[in-house]
Design a protein around this motif. Structure first.
Motif, PDB file in Angstrom:
ATOM      1  N   ASP A  20       9.841   7.369  -6.578  1.00  0.00           N
ATOM      2  CA  ASP A  20       8.660   7.987  -7.327  1.00  0.00           C
ATOM      3  C   ASP A  20       7.395   7.221  -7.007  1.00  0.00           C
ATOM      4  O   ASP A  20       6.432   7.838  -6.878  1.00  0.00           O
ATOM      5  N   GLN A  21       7.440   6.106  -7.703  1.00  0.00           N
ATOM      6  CA  GLN A  21       6.374   5.164  -7.199  1.00  0.00           C
ATOM      7  C   GLN A  21       6.217   5.157  -5.813  1.00  0.00           C
ATOM      8  O   GLN A  21       4.750   5.180  -5.593  1.00  0.00           O
ATOM      9  N   ILE A  22       6.716   4.784  -4.938  1.00  0.00           N
ATOM     10  CA  ILE A  22       6.577   4.865  -3.651  1.00  0.00           C
ATOM     11  C   ILE A  22       5.866   6.071  -3.163  1.00  0.00           C
ATOM     12  O   ILE A  22       4.991   6.120  -2.349  1.00  0.00           O
ATOM     13  N   ARG A  23       6.335   7.259  -3.478  1.00  0.00           N
ATOM     14  CA  ARG A  23       5.833   8.491  -2.986  1.00  0.00           C
ATOM     15  C   ARG A  23       4.508   8.653  -3.723  1.00  0.00           C
ATOM     16  O   ARG A  23       3.438   9.054  -3.023  1.00  0.00           O
ATOM     17  N   LEU A  24       4.054   8.070  -4.844  1.00  0.00           N
ATOM     18  CA  LEU A  24       2.919   8.326  -5.553  1.00  0.00           C
ATOM     19  C   LEU A  24       1.695   7.378  -4.837  1.00  0.00           C
ATOM     20  O   LEU A  24       0.765   7.641  -4.429  1.00  0.00           O
ATOM     21  N   GLN A  25       2.355   5.958  -4.481  1.00  0.00           N
ATOM     22  CA  GLN A  25       1.309   5.152  -3.576  1.00  0.00           C
ATOM     23  C   GLN A  25       1.067   5.717  -2.302  1.00  0.00           C
ATOM     24  O   GLN A  25      -0.158   5.576  -1.961  1.00  0.00           O
ATOM     25  N   GLN A  26       2.029   6.388  -1.653  1.00  0.00           N
ATOM     26  CA  GLN A  26       1.821   7.100  -0.439  1.00  0.00           C
ATOM     27  C   GLN A  26       0.745   8.282  -0.482  1.00  0.00           C
ATOM     28  O   GLN A  26      -0.092   8.343   0.320  1.00  0.00           O
ATOM     29  N   ALA A  27       0.998   8.922  -1.575  1.00  0.00           N
ATOM     30  CA  ALA A  27       0.135  10.152  -1.812  1.00  0.00           C
ATOM     31  C   ALA A  27      -1.361   9.423  -2.017  1.00  0.00           C
ATOM     32  O   ALA A  27      -2.308   9.950  -1.650  1.00  0.00           O
ATOM     33  N   LEU A  28      -1.395   8.439  -2.815  1.00  0.00           N
ATOM     34  CA  LEU A  28      -2.716   7.974  -3.139  1.00  0.00           C
ATOM     35  C   LEU A  28      -3.438   7.498  -1.740  1.00  0.00           C
ATOM     36  O   LEU A  28      -4.730   7.606  -1.784  1.00  0.00           O
ATOM     37  N   LEU A  31      -5.779   9.869  -0.219  1.00  0.00           N
ATOM     38  CA  LEU A  31      -7.003  10.283  -0.900  1.00  0.00           C
ATOM     39  C   LEU A  31      -8.178   9.565  -0.279  1.00  0.00           C
ATOM     40  O   LEU A  31      -7.986   8.645   0.470  1.00  0.00           O
ATOM     41  N   GLU A  32      -9.307  10.103  -0.420  1.00  0.00           N
ATOM     42  CA  GLU A  32     -10.540   9.423   0.088  1.00  0.00           C
ATOM     43  C   GLU A  32     -10.693   8.231  -0.827  1.00  0.00           C
ATOM     44  O   GLU A  32     -10.249   8.264  -2.008  1.00  0.00           O
ATOM     45  N   GLU A  33     -11.259   7.233  -0.041  1.00  0.00           N
ATOM     46  CA  GLU A  33     -11.177   5.847  -0.906  1.00  0.00           C
ATOM     47  C   GLU A  33     -12.091   5.740  -2.337  1.00  0.00           C
ATOM     48  O   GLU A  33     -11.427   5.289  -3.288  1.00  0.00           O
ATOM     49  N   LYS A  34     -13.006   6.602  -2.188  1.00  0.00           N
ATOM     50  CA  LYS A  34     -13.795   6.616  -3.446  1.00  0.00           C
ATOM     51  C   LYS A  34     -13.044   7.505  -4.615  1.00  0.00           C
ATOM     52  O   LYS A  34     -12.956   6.926  -5.945  1.00  0.00           O
ATOM     53  N   LEU A  71      -6.446  14.777  -8.454  1.00  0.00           N
ATOM     54  CA  LEU A  71      -5.230  15.114  -9.027  1.00  0.00           C
ATOM     55  C   LEU A  71      -4.519  16.367  -8.451  1.00  0.00           C
ATOM     56  O   LEU A  71      -3.422  16.671  -8.276  1.00  0.00           O
ATOM     57  N   THR A  72      -5.583  17.121  -8.001  1.00  0.00           N
ATOM     58  CA  THR A  72      -4.881  18.535  -7.179  1.00  0.00           C
ATOM     59  C   THR A  72      -4.454  18.215  -5.950  1.00  0.00           C
ATOM     60  O   THR A  72      -3.216  18.669  -5.629  1.00  0.00           O
ATOM     61  N   VAL A  73      -5.032  17.334  -5.343  1.00  0.00           N
ATOM     62  CA  VAL A  73      -4.474  16.694  -4.101  1.00  0.00           C
ATOM     63  C   VAL A  73      -3.251  16.201  -4.051  1.00  0.00           C
ATOM     64  O   VAL A  73      -2.281  16.492  -3.456  1.00  0.00           O
ATOM     65  N   LEU A  74      -3.126  15.152  -5.161  1.00  0.00           N
ATOM     66  CA  LEU A  74      -1.858  14.440  -5.573  1.00  0.00           C
ATOM     67  C   LEU A  74      -0.737  15.466  -5.822  1.00  0.00           C
ATOM     68  O   LEU A  74       0.348  15.160  -5.039  1.00  0.00           O
ATOM     69  N   LYS A  75      -1.092  16.505  -6.608  1.00  0.00           N
ATOM     70  CA  LYS A  75      -0.012  17.558  -7.089  1.00  0.00           C
ATOM     71  C   LYS A  75       0.572  18.362  -5.864  1.00  0.00           C
ATOM     72  O   LYS A  75       1.761  18.124  -5.659  1.00  0.00           O
TER      73      LYS A  75
END
Length: 85
Positions: A20-28, A31-34, A71-75
């Motif tokens: 889960d942590q790896i998936r979250l890091q990859q999803a982050l 995202l745009e840097e800002k 959060l929408t993009v991550l979801k």
């Protein structure tokens, strides 16, 4: 019955948490840097939206909108399976 020994169950739980942590890091990283910076300040560093806005030189409205968008993009990424462990 086929119950896992406690040590195996704990290992599996730990393994799932790591995945889960790896998936979250990859999803982050998608995202745009800002937006990523804002989410990290608010959720990892526990800053308020106002503190985050001040540090990044943005309005609190912009920070709020980017949090919602991020959060929408991550979801979407995490539920769609587009991010693999």
């Amino acid at each position: 019955t086929c119950a896992l020994p406690i040590s195996d169950a704990r290992y599996r739980s730990f393994q799932l948490a790591q995945e889960d942590q790896i998936r979250l890091q990859q999803a982050l990283s998608c995202l745009e840097e800002k937006t990523r910076d804002i989410l990290e300040f608010v959720f990892l560093h526990d800053l308020t939206q106002r503190e985050t806005a001040e540090r990044l030189g943005l309005s609190t409205v912009t920070v709020s909108r980017r949090i919602k968008k991020g959060l929408t993009v991550l979801k979407t990424l995490l539920h769609s399976g587009d991010v693999d462990p």
